[in-house]
Motif scaffolding. Structure first.
Motif: not given
Length: 460
Positions: A267-284
């Motif tokens: 998940e962290v790698i996806d955020v760093l690569n721009g595939k996911r937004d950090i808010t998607e993880l913090t909002a879980e």
């Protein structure tokens, strides 16, 4: 559909109007003023119409060829009045306002001052010597002629001042000063917008930098809270598995923890690569296997999620030989804001991670068999086997959440994860708790570790 499109268009226009867009707005206002002039003062000949359209083209081109227009337009404003056409359209009309606003906005301080001084002086000389069109010159000539017409005693003077060399000097100086005052106002106005725009860009850069730092802190927090906790637990479980005959349950726990840690890393790698937004993880809302609640955590209330997480962690601690005492109290139907949820879950993870890293192990009977790891455990212990490894107290009320934990700590050289330096996890959590209005206190007294947090449930 048409109503929605109109609302969307209105919203986009309002958003555009709130943005600086100085050059674009300057050109639009200038073009509108020129069109109004063409209506109120219609060009009387084809030449005048060409001049009017030419000034309109100059104004419209300001946002696209700004520097070129800023240098070329003042020359045109000085040259065109020499043409044998109507004075109004030869002077450029209101186009001069648009041009000098753009000069103040687009050029540097030295350049805009140089253009302003050069144009004002040239305009004053051309007006005085060649009677060209000039905004300031017309005003100055009218004032001088009025004073020339009326003497000090109200009578017509015998000799006209127009034949005096002083007349030309007065016209040049007066026109130069008035041009500086009038056009200087527009130049300074444009420069003020330039500085405001530059300040806005600096603020935007700072905001982007703060967003990036916040994003990196969120990722670091996530790795520390989840991955570091999992890896510490995996190391302890693996050590315990060596001394157990039936290690199926421990191996299952290691498997679940390793998958949880791997998922978080991805998940962290996806955020760093721009595939996911950090808010998607913090909002879980929930926590998956290995960390806690399970796939359906989002259907549980927060107190149920937290209680389930604590139960799972207590089972893992028991596998590690760190059986503790937990007391969990929660008022019914308590609404916990999302920021507080993340802070509480993160702190709870950190507490269990620190138990794994630093808590004193059970004291073992030295007459026990070797498979129990008697020698190693006896050397590393500082706590009786009948004593709880830790005591955790969690209270959720309608006003706040209180978390307290106490455990004995062993010499770091005798812990199972000794020799591993850890980061400033508690500092991160203290900052996060203070951001939501809470407090975090810690103490280390007589080889006993105590941590206590009080987090209000206000509006966040």
């Amino acid at each position: 559909m048409a109503v929605n499109e109109l609302r969307d268009l209105t919203r986009r226009v309002r958003a555009w109007l709130r943005e600086p867009h100085f050059l674009e707005k300057n050109a639009i206002v200038g073009a509108v003023l020129l069109v109004i002039e063409m209506i109120l003062v219609p060009p009387a000949s084809p030449t005048q119409m060409l001049l009017a359209l030419g000034w309109l083209v100059v104004v419209v081109a300001v946002p696209f060829r700004t520097r070129l227009i800023c240098l070329l337009a003042p020359v045109l404003l000085l040259v065109v009045p020499f043409l044998p056409v109507d004075v109004w359209w030869a002077s450029g009309g209101t186009a001069i306002i648009t041009v000098f606003l753009a000069i103040g906005y687009a050029l540097s301080n030295r350049a805009m001052i140089g253009v302003l001084l050069a144009y004002s002086l040239a305009d004053a000389v051309c007006f005085a010597l060649f009677d060209t069109a000039s905004i300031g010159g017309g005003v100055i000539r009218g004032m001088v002629e009025e004073f020339n017409r009326i003497g000090a005693d109200g009578t017509i003077p015998v000799r006209s001042m127009e034949v005096s060399p002083l007349y030309t000097i007065l016209i040049v100086v007066g026109t130069f000063i008035l041009d500086l005052m009038i056009l200087g106002f527009f130049v300074v106005f444009g420069a003020a917008f330039r500085r405001a725009s530059a300040a806005g860009e600096r603020v935007a850069r700072v905001e982007r930098m703060l967003d990036r730092i916040t994003r990196e802190q969120e990722l670091a927090h996530m790795i520390h809270d989840s991955v570091a906790n999992d890896m510490s637990t995996i190391a302890m479980l693996a050590w315990r598995a060596k001394a157990m005959d039936d290690d199926d349950e421990v191996l299952d726990a290691i498997y679940a923890r390793s998958h949880h840690a791997l998922d978080r890393v991805h998940e962290v790698i996806d955020v760093l690569n721009g595939k996911r937004d950090i808010t998607e993880l913090t909002a879980e809302e929930g926590y998956d296997a290995g960390g806690a609640v399970g796939a359906h955590a989002g259907n549980l209330s927060f107190d149920a999620q937290l209680e389930k997480y604590i139960e799972d962690q207590n089972r893992a601690m028991t596998m590690l030989g760190l059986a503790g005492v937990t007391r969990f109290n929660s008022a019914p139907d308590v609404v916990v804001p999302k920021p507080v949820r993340r802070v509480v879950m993160g702190l709870t993870e950190e507490i269990y991670a620190n138990i794994v890293r630093h808590c004193a192990m059970d004291d073992v009977d030295e007459t026990g068999d070797a498979n129990a790891g008697a020698g190693a455990n006896a050397a590393a212990s500082s706590r009786r086997i009948d004593e709880p490894a830790y005591s955790l107290f969690v209270e959720i009320t309608a006003e706040h959440i209180r978390i307290s934990e106490v455990n004995a700590i062993a010499d770091e050289s005798k812990t199972l994860v000794h020799g591993r330096r850890h980061g400033s996890g508690l500092a991160l959590h203290r900052a996060a708790i203070e951001m939501v209005g809470g407090t975090l206190t810690t103490s280390n007294l007589d080889d006993t570790w105590m941590i206590s947090a009080d987090i209000p449930l206000g509006t966040h």
